[in-house]
Design a protein around this motif. Structure first.
Motif, PDB file in Angstrom:
ATOM      1  N   THR A   1      20.853  -1.962  -0.610  1.00 23.03           N
ATOM      2  CA  THR A   1      20.507  -3.284  -0.548  1.00 23.03           C
ATOM      3  C   THR A   1      19.740  -4.063  -0.403  1.00 23.03           C
ATOM      4  O   THR A   1      18.815  -2.684   0.038  1.00 23.03           O
ATOM      5  CB  THR A   1      21.737  -3.790   0.695  1.00 23.03           C
ATOM      6  OG1 THR A   1      20.963  -2.775   2.041  1.00 23.03           O
ATOM      7  CG2 THR A   1      23.399  -3.463   1.034  1.00 23.03           C
ATOM      8  N   VAL A   2      19.768  -5.046  -0.277  1.00 24.49           N
ATOM      9  CA  VAL A   2      17.959  -5.398   0.285  1.00 24.49           C
ATOM     10  C   VAL A   2      17.586  -4.415   1.829  1.00 24.49           C
ATOM     11  O   VAL A   2      16.406  -3.954   1.428  1.00 24.49           O
ATOM     12  CB  VAL A   2      17.869  -6.562  -0.111  1.00 24.49           C
ATOM     13  CG1 VAL A   2      16.390  -7.308   0.539  1.00 24.49           C
ATOM     14  CG2 VAL A   2      18.145  -7.533  -1.459  1.00 24.49           C
ATOM     15  N   PHE A   3      17.708  -4.794   2.898  1.00 22.49           N
ATOM     16  CA  PHE A   3      17.823  -4.668   3.771  1.00 22.49           C
ATOM     17  C   PHE A   3      17.217  -3.005   4.008  1.00 22.49           C
ATOM     18  O   PHE A   3      16.373  -2.436   4.481  1.00 22.49           O
ATOM     19  CB  PHE A   3      19.002  -4.276   5.084  1.00 22.49           C
ATOM     20  CG  PHE A   3      18.699  -4.248   6.316  1.00 22.49           C
ATOM     21  CD1 PHE A   3      17.860  -4.657   7.170  1.00 22.49           C
ATOM     22  CD2 PHE A   3      19.189  -2.437   6.871  1.00 22.49           C
ATOM     23  CE1 PHE A   3      17.899  -4.127   8.418  1.00 22.49           C
ATOM     24  CE2 PHE A   3      18.733  -2.425   8.227  1.00 22.49           C
ATOM     25  CZ  PHE A   3      18.116  -3.043   8.846  1.00 22.49           C
ATOM     26  N   TYR A   4      18.169  -1.894   2.985  1.00 22.08           N
ATOM     27  CA  TYR A   4      18.132  -0.888   2.702  1.00 22.08           C
ATOM     28  C   TYR A   4      16.973  -0.703   2.617  1.00 22.08           C
ATOM     29  O   TYR A   4      15.718   0.419   2.804  1.00 22.08           O
ATOM     30  CB  TYR A   4      18.325   0.263   2.015  1.00 22.08           C
ATOM     31  CG  TYR A   4      19.024   1.420   1.598  1.00 22.08           C
ATOM     32  CD1 TYR A   4      19.183   2.667   2.765  1.00 22.08           C
ATOM     33  CD2 TYR A   4      18.232   2.148   0.901  1.00 22.08           C
ATOM     34  CE1 TYR A   4      18.794   3.878   2.473  1.00 22.08           C
ATOM     35  CE2 TYR A   4      18.048   2.962   0.152  1.00 22.08           C
ATOM     36  CZ  TYR A   4      18.161   4.134   1.584  1.00 22.08           C
ATOM     37  OH  TYR A   4      17.869   5.510   1.455  1.00 22.08           O
ATOM     38  N   HIS A   5      16.385  -1.215   1.577  1.00 24.38           N
ATOM     39  CA  HIS A   5      15.001  -0.232   0.188  1.00 24.38           C
ATOM     40  C   HIS A   5      13.736  -1.217   1.793  1.00 24.38           C
ATOM     41  O   HIS A   5      13.220  -0.426   1.844  1.00 24.38           O
ATOM     42  CB  HIS A   5      14.749  -2.251  -0.833  1.00 24.38           C
ATOM     43  CG  HIS A   5      15.390  -0.951  -1.567  1.00 24.38           C
ATOM     44  ND1 HIS A   5      16.314  -1.586  -2.013  1.00 24.38           N
ATOM     45  CD2 HIS A   5      15.039  -0.446  -2.591  1.00 24.38           C
ATOM     46  CE1 HIS A   5      17.206  -0.969  -2.802  1.00 24.38           C
ATOM     47  NE2 HIS A   5      16.313  -0.403  -3.377  1.00 24.38           N
TER      48      HIS A   5
ATOM     49  N   LYS B   1      13.880  -4.036  13.079  1.00 17.88           N
ATOM     50  CA  LYS B   1      15.123  -5.360  12.403  1.00 17.88           C
ATOM     51  C   LYS B   1      14.111  -7.152  12.532  1.00 17.88           C
ATOM     52  O   LYS B   1      14.180  -7.451  11.339  1.00 17.88           O
ATOM     53  CB  LYS B   1      16.272  -5.904  12.771  1.00 17.88           C
ATOM     54  CG  LYS B   1      16.647  -4.155  12.748  1.00 17.88           C
ATOM     55  CD  LYS B   1      18.412  -4.284  12.936  1.00 17.88           C
ATOM     56  CE  LYS B   1      19.294  -2.558  12.591  1.00 17.88           C
ATOM     57  NZ  LYS B   1      20.064  -2.776  13.718  1.00 17.88           N
ATOM     58  N   ILE B   2      13.525  -7.212  13.693  1.00 15.73           N
ATOM     59  CA  ILE B   2      12.912  -8.814  13.842  1.00 15.73           C
ATOM     60  C   ILE B   2      12.167  -8.679  12.315  1.00 15.73           C
ATOM     61  O   ILE B   2      11.601  -9.987  11.762  1.00 15.73           O
ATOM     62  CB  ILE B   2      11.915  -8.879  15.383  1.00 15.73           C
ATOM     63  CG1 ILE B   2      14.079  -9.001  16.124  1.00 15.73           C
ATOM     64  CG2 ILE B   2      11.659 -10.313  14.986  1.00 15.73           C
ATOM     65  CD1 ILE B   2      13.559  -8.817  17.784  1.00 15.73           C
ATOM     66  N   LYS B   3      10.634  -7.925  12.657  1.00 11.09           N
ATOM     67  CA  LYS B   3       9.959  -8.132  11.295  1.00 11.09           C
ATOM     68  C   LYS B   3      11.003  -8.596  10.087  1.00 11.09           C
ATOM     69  O   LYS B   3      10.304  -9.088   9.030  1.00 11.09           O
ATOM     70  CB  LYS B   3       9.256  -6.489  11.903  1.00 11.09           C
ATOM     71  CG  LYS B   3       8.009  -6.849  10.556  1.00 11.09           C
ATOM     72  CD  LYS B   3       6.986  -7.701  11.064  1.00 11.09           C
ATOM     73  CE  LYS B   3       5.992  -7.489  10.370  1.00 11.09           C
ATOM     74  NZ  LYS B   3       4.776  -6.507   9.963  1.00 11.09           N
ATOM     75  N   ILE B   4      11.676  -7.270   9.925  1.00  9.48           N
ATOM     76  CA  ILE B   4      12.317  -7.660   8.269  1.00  9.48           C
ATOM     77  C   ILE B   4      12.832  -8.451   8.008  1.00  9.48           C
ATOM     78  O   ILE B   4      12.841  -9.002   7.219  1.00  9.48           O
ATOM     79  CB  ILE B   4      13.785  -6.382   8.165  1.00  9.48           C
ATOM     80  CG1 ILE B   4      12.868  -5.029   8.398  1.00  9.48           C
ATOM     81  CG2 ILE B   4      14.360  -6.722   7.127  1.00  9.48           C
ATOM     82  CD1 ILE B   4      13.913  -3.992   7.729  1.00  9.48           C
ATOM     83  N   ASP B   5      13.287  -9.357   8.892  1.00 12.54           N
ATOM     84  CA  ASP B   5      14.027 -10.875   8.654  1.00 12.54           C
ATOM     85  C   ASP B   5      13.196 -11.329   8.847  1.00 12.54           C
ATOM     86  O   ASP B   5      13.131 -12.665   8.121  1.00 12.54           O
ATOM     87  CB  ASP B   5      14.389 -11.003  10.583  1.00 12.54           C
ATOM     88  CG  ASP B   5      16.049 -10.631   9.801  1.00 12.54           C
ATOM     89  OD1 ASP B   5      16.708  -9.716   9.049  1.00 12.54           O
ATOM     90  OD2 ASP B   5      16.689 -10.422  10.842  1.00 12.54           O
TER      91      ASP B   5
ATOM     92  N   LYS C   1      16.566 -14.630   2.430  1.00 13.20           N
ATOM     93  CA  LYS C   1      17.168 -13.778   3.603  1.00 13.20           C
ATOM     94  C   LYS C   1      18.549 -13.606   3.800  1.00 13.20           C
ATOM     95  O   LYS C   1      19.569 -13.290   4.287  1.00 13.20           O
ATOM     96  CB  LYS C   1      16.933 -14.399   5.129  1.00 13.20           C
ATOM     97  CG  LYS C   1      17.590 -13.564   5.960  1.00 13.20           C
ATOM     98  CD  LYS C   1      16.554 -14.622   7.508  1.00 13.20           C
ATOM     99  CE  LYS C   1      17.026 -13.952   8.658  1.00 13.20           C
ATOM    100  NZ  LYS C   1      16.507 -15.087   9.933  1.00 13.20           N
ATOM    101  N   HIS C   2      19.123 -14.531   2.451  1.00 10.93           N
ATOM    102  CA  HIS C   2      20.359 -14.515   2.486  1.00 10.93           C
ATOM    103  C   HIS C   2      20.324 -13.570   1.604  1.00 10.93           C
ATOM    104  O   HIS C   2      22.316 -13.161   2.103  1.00 10.93           O
ATOM    105  CB  HIS C   2      20.701 -15.732   1.548  1.00 10.93           C
ATOM    106  CG  HIS C   2      19.962 -16.551   0.545  1.00 10.93           C
ATOM    107  ND1 HIS C   2      18.423 -16.276   0.414  1.00 10.93           N
ATOM    108  CD2 HIS C   2      19.954 -15.670  -0.818  1.00 10.93           C
ATOM    109  CE1 HIS C   2      18.359 -16.275  -1.356  1.00 10.93           C
ATOM    110  NE2 HIS C   2      19.041 -16.278  -1.638  1.00 10.93           N
TER     111      HIS C   2
ATOM    112  N   ALA D   1       5.672  -4.200   0.283  1.00 10.74           N
ATOM    113  CA  ALA D   1       4.744  -4.280   0.311  1.00 10.74           C
ATOM    114  C   ALA D   1       3.684  -4.908   1.370  1.00 10.74           C
ATOM    115  O   ALA D   1       3.414  -4.159   2.383  1.00 10.74           O
ATOM    116  CB  ALA D   1       4.138  -4.536  -0.902  1.00 10.74           C
ATOM    117  N   ILE D   2       4.685  -5.564   1.732  1.00 10.64           N
ATOM    118  CA  ILE D   2       3.601  -6.517   3.139  1.00 10.64           C
ATOM    119  C   ILE D   2       4.897  -6.732   3.948  1.00 10.64           C
ATOM    120  O   ILE D   2       3.680  -6.886   4.861  1.00 10.64           O
ATOM    121  CB  ILE D   2       4.091  -8.346   2.472  1.00 10.64           C
ATOM    122  CG1 ILE D   2       5.453  -8.545   2.633  1.00 10.64           C
ATOM    123  CG2 ILE D   2       3.036  -8.697   1.112  1.00 10.64           C
ATOM    124  CD1 ILE D   2       4.805 -10.770   2.345  1.00 10.64           C
ATOM    125  N   LEU D   3       5.553  -6.172   4.428  1.00 13.20           N
ATOM    126  CA  LEU D   3       5.864  -5.216   5.702  1.00 13.20           C
ATOM    127  C   LEU D   3       4.548  -4.424   5.958  1.00 13.20           C
ATOM    128  O   LEU D   3       4.775  -4.258   7.849  1.00 13.20           O
ATOM    129  CB  LEU D   3       7.535  -4.653   5.305  1.00 13.20           C
ATOM    130  CG  LEU D   3       7.788  -4.238   6.396  1.00 13.20           C
ATOM    131  CD1 LEU D   3       8.722  -5.488   6.943  1.00 13.20           C
ATOM    132  CD2 LEU D   3       9.202  -3.495   5.919  1.00 13.20           C
TER     133      LEU D   3
END
Ligand SMILES: Nc1ncnc2c1ncn2[C@@H]1O[C@H](COP(=O)(O)OP(=O)(O)OP(=O)(O)O)[C@@H](O)[C@H]1O
Ligand SMILES: [Mg+2]
Length: 244
Positions: free
Chosen positions: A96-100, A114-118, A127-128, A150-152
């Motif tokens: 999934t996107v979240f996994y990446h 998780k907050i930063k990922i969101d 986000k959807h 990358a920007i994470l």
């Protein structure tokens, strides 16, 4: 100044390829384009900046340190700040996107935020798609995931290697608008390799033209005053098709 390249030269073994006298600076909040024919060494330049391949002569300086002299550990640290988004970056189709995005934390042995990922997914407008498996994403959506990864890492410099070459004009526009939004809201510097002159003209502060193994010129583009991207694109294509 964030990174300085001073008189870099590079040859590959058993190859005629030869890059020389490459000098330029990447300054804070600057967007730099690199353009040149296929095989002129554009990706090579980004890989040398990222310490992925060695240079033969000259200096690449990041925070007063020569890239060539950095230990593997230093290089790993540097790559959190200077992030290279590969040409033909592939996501894991079944994940999934979240996994990446969580992978970035796992690779750095950090707790998943998780907050930063969101926040990042929201910023990128995907986000959807958080729990969607990547094989179900379009090319443009996949590219946004790669940029989100990358920007994470809150990089200082983003090195973008033809990140939009497989995208249609609207997806490409979206990607560059996101990069501009990123530039406006952070202190990030961005280097873009692209063959799309409209992109280079309208998004870059300066464009480095590579020809005959070296930098032919560094041009400050004149931005279109009333940018109609699609019309510009059409004119570009037409001009190219009609001129010899
Ligand atoms: N690891 C390698 N070993 C030998 N030659 C290589 C290697 N990597 C690249 N080359 C050669 O060096 C030259 C420059 O490659 P590079 O990928 O930097 O070009 P580029 O400007 O990014 O091209 P493109 O627009 O097609 O992406 C090419 O001729 C390529 O074949
Ligand atoms: Mg390339």
């Amino acid at each position: 100044m964030v990174i300085k390249l001073d008189n870099i030269s590079k040859k590959y073994e058993n190859s005629n390829f030869n890059l020389e006298k490459i000098s330029f600076e990447i300054n804070t909040k600057e967007v730099i384009g690199i353009v040149g024919r296929n095989g002129t060494g554009k990706s090579t330049i980004l890989k040398m900046i990222n310490g992925l391949i060695p240079y033969d002569n000259g200096h690449i300086i990041y925070k007063n340190e020569e890239i060539k002299n950095m230990s593997e550990e230093k290089l790993r640290e540097m790559r959190k700040n200077v992030v290279y988004i590969f040409q033909n970056f592939n996501l894991l189709e079944g994940e999934t996107v979240f996994y990446h995005l969580s992978l970035i934390y796992k690779l750095n042995k950090q707790k998943i935020n998780k907050i930063k990922i969101d926040e990042i997914l929201d910023f990128m407008g995907i986000k959807h798609l958080k729990n969607t498996t990547c094989r179900k994403l379009s090319g443009g959506q996949q590219q946004k995931v790669a940029i989100a990864m990358a920007i994470l890492q809150n990089p200082e410099v983003l090195l973008c290697d033809e990140i939009s070459s497989a995208l249609d004009i609207n997806s490409e526009k979206e990607i560059y608008n996101l990069l501009i939004k990123l530039k406006e809201t952070t202190d990030i510097s961005i280097v873009i390799i692209s063959h799309n002159l409209t992109v280079l003209k309208n998004f870059c502060d300066k464009v480095i033209v590579i020809e005959d193994s070296t930098i032919k010129e560094i041009i400050t583009p004149k931005k279109s005053e009333t940018l109609d991207y699609d019309k510009d694109y059409f004119n570009n294509v037409k001009e190219f098709l009609l001129n010899g």
